[in-house]
Design a protein around this motif. Structure first.
Motif, mmCIF file in Angstrom:
data_model
loop_
_atom_site.group_PDB
_atom_site.id
_atom_site.type_symbol
_atom_site.label_atom_id
_atom_site.label_comp_id
_atom_site.label_asym_id
_atom_site.label_seq_id
_atom_site.Cartn_x
_atom_site.Cartn_y
_atom_site.Cartn_z
ATOM 1 N N CYS A 289 3.145 -20.645 32.334
ATOM 2 C CA CYS A 289 2.166 -21.004 31.303
ATOM 3 C C CYS A 289 0.990 -21.791 31.875
ATOM 4 C CB CYS A 289 2.837 -21.806 30.199
ATOM 5 S SG CYS A 289 3.860 -20.799 29.113
ATOM 6 N N ILE B 214 3.997 -14.254 31.177
ATOM 7 C CA ILE B 214 5.384 -14.576 30.832
ATOM 8 C C ILE B 214 6.260 -13.332 30.953
ATOM 9 C CG2 ILE B 214 6.897 -15.277 28.943
ATOM 10 C CD1 ILE B 214 4.734 -17.231 28.052
ATOM 11 N N VAL C 251 9.151 -19.667 33.015
ATOM 12 C CA VAL C 251 8.199 -19.418 31.930
ATOM 13 C C VAL C 251 7.259 -20.620 31.782
ATOM 14 C CG1 VAL C 251 7.987 -19.183 29.421
ATOM 15 C CG2 VAL C 251 9.622 -17.760 30.677
ATOM 16 N N ARG D 298 11.796 -19.980 24.686
ATOM 17 C CA ARG D 298 12.660 -18.966 25.309
ATOM 18 C C ARG D 298 14.090 -19.215 24.892
ATOM 19 N NH1 ARG D 298 17.238 -17.386 27.432
ATOM 20 N NH2 ARG D 298 17.329 -19.528 28.120
#
Lengths: 256, 256, 256
Positions: A207, A217, A203, A121
């Motif tokens: 996961c 996400i 995020v 990210r």
């Protein structure tokens, strides 16, 4: 975004599972990152000593690696934590803060990229730099739009097998083949330190959930943008915005 | 709690003396810890370099050792600070964050336990582990109730001569013979990072006051719980809770 | 203060230029420092690894050195950053937290003082100690009034060619010949950790602006004091004060 604007099903999963999220992140955003995770129902833990980081990332549900205030000893501990997570099949996520602009962290991120992050990210400059398509931004702020970095994000996703998230006024979430677009949020999010870094932690936690990782996400990006929109409507400056942002995350999906 | 719910006499002492509190604590909670101490009228100072930590803990009124983000260099500095405090008769307090769950810090805490802490403040899993009665929790969150750790807390208190505080929905403060029970608070306190760590700093500051240490520490636990109750009533999520919590500490006893 | 109470012209410049401010500061105040700079429109970045700090301070518009949680490795990185900034003519600012009271940082600050800081911002005890006129305070709080340190500030300014800012109930900004006095603010500013440290970051950012540096720095002191006054009027304790303080900085000059 998707018709189901916030993917409240995924949010419900997130709150129920309360992912234990090992955050190895920069010194500036640790508190805010922890509070964002707590507001969404996750369990944050920051463990940084090399032996302990290795031990803990095998136990935690997910690992975040953020290189914002990287040092040599921190880099060594991160590497051991990543290898430990990978060995037991736990996902790890990379936030390549200011990669491209600064040498030491750029080399480090290139090295760990082979350790198969579940997701990456960054802002446009960081993703462009990590994909080898740009000399990078000036400091931590991006000088490119997220859309301009989408091809780089897609190429990086195909190369690394990671989900790549490039954030900005619009967020793009891609696995190199499929791409989801997440709109919303508010410019005030750039006037509070750590909103991007905290998203990376969310995020990472996401996961660890079952289901389609790309969609989970994208949902996580949507939660943060929605909270930003709600907070901006209820605040008069960045101080009250940060407070309202945490409250909005807390209340998200509560009407269910 | 005691009939005098908040022991406002002790609070008045606390505010008047403004204990200079040397906090060697984890990276995640430093700001909140400092702001909690300031809201209660104490003087926080974070000094971490080994030479300086040794120098400063002899001058400060109390020392807090929190191992949440322990590293080798931090451990070395902590040890020197503790020895320096002990040498001049200043109290030090241990917060054994995640002891039992992580190896390096568990060994460190066992080593420094012989240096006679004035108090130990942890959750049930941490106190059980420190007392050698459990393998510890998963990360920083406890998997046991405070009440289940009370026998361990009492045994640990008798063994170390420290006041042991085991916190949770109910707090127990014990010297191994006498035990005080502190009720109140709000579950929202677990959704803001650092409320437990900040309590340990307040406990450290309290140890510098004259009077019955067990009662003063129980009072300190009561101030935090009362502020938590008040803040929960005035907030809508963890963002506004944290703000209201500091305001409530500030206002505590102000009507006197 | 000057007839133009807040020097809104300088504030407009500040917001327009958005100085990229490299903050090498202490662990306790990093988040608040970043948020203060963001609220005023600047771009903060914390980079601490030696190679990167050297690289970044040549690119940034200004560098802040705050020794609040100095360590040996941090000191080495700071020195390289300063030398790099000086080599390309970028200003750096020293915040000598607790100098005089603690040995290691006092020696370090005396060493780097020859590297020609553009400005020095401290409380009375720190400025007295740095000027060699006092044994320093007890911890981070000053035991002297700002006015009592004005002669020391003026002597230090003449000796170092830096603008020296000694802050307290009244702030004094001096180049050794001219002295500006900045009034306002609120005692609540001392009950939130980091207001002084954040001011030093704003002073650093201000040093990158064109114009009379003494006046720009005095203006920066005025912005912080004005925000403190406004925030105190809108808050009931240190929690809501910190929130309102960031909002007030954000709104400052917005009516223009």
């Amino acid at each position: 975004m998707q018709p189901d604007l916030l993917n409240l099903h995924a949010l419900h999963h997130f709150r129920t599972r309360s992912p234990l999220t090992h955050c190895m992140t920069n010194d500036v955003v640790q508190t805010f990152t922890a509070n964002v995770l707590l507001a969404l129902g996750a369990s944050p833990a920051m463990v940084i000593e090399a032996e302990e980081a290795e031990q803990f990332s095998a136990v935690a549900d997910a690992l975040l690696i953020n290189v914002g205030t990287l040092t040599a000893s921190r880099a060594q501990a991160m590497r051991r934590a990543i290898e430990s997570a990978v060995a037991v099949g736990k996902p790890w996520v990379l936030d390549p803060v200011a990669v491209g602009a600064l040498g030491y962290r750029t080399r480090f991120c290139q090295q760990i990229l082979v350790l198969k992050p579940a997701a990456i990210r960054g802002n446009a400059s960081e993703i462009l730099a990590l994909a080898g398509m740009s000399a990078g931004g000036r400091g931590v702020d991006t000088t490119d739009t997220a859309a301009s970095a989408l091809p780089a994000a897609q190429a990086l996703a195909r190369q690394t097998k990671a989900i790549v998230v490039v954030t900005g006024e619009v967020d793009y979430v891609t696995d190199g083949l499929r791409t989801q677009t997440v709109t919303g949020g508010d410019p005030m999010m750039t006037r509070v330190v750590g909103t991007g870094c905290a998203l990376s932690a969310v995020v990472a936690a996401s996961c660890s959930l079952p289901g389609d990782r790309l969609e989970t996400i994208a949902a996580a990006c949507g939660w943060m943008k929605r909270a930003g929109t709600l907070a901006a409507a209820q605040s008069r400056g960045p101080g009250s915005f940060a407070t309202a942002f945490l409250d909005a995350l807390w209340e998200l999906g509560a009407q269910q």
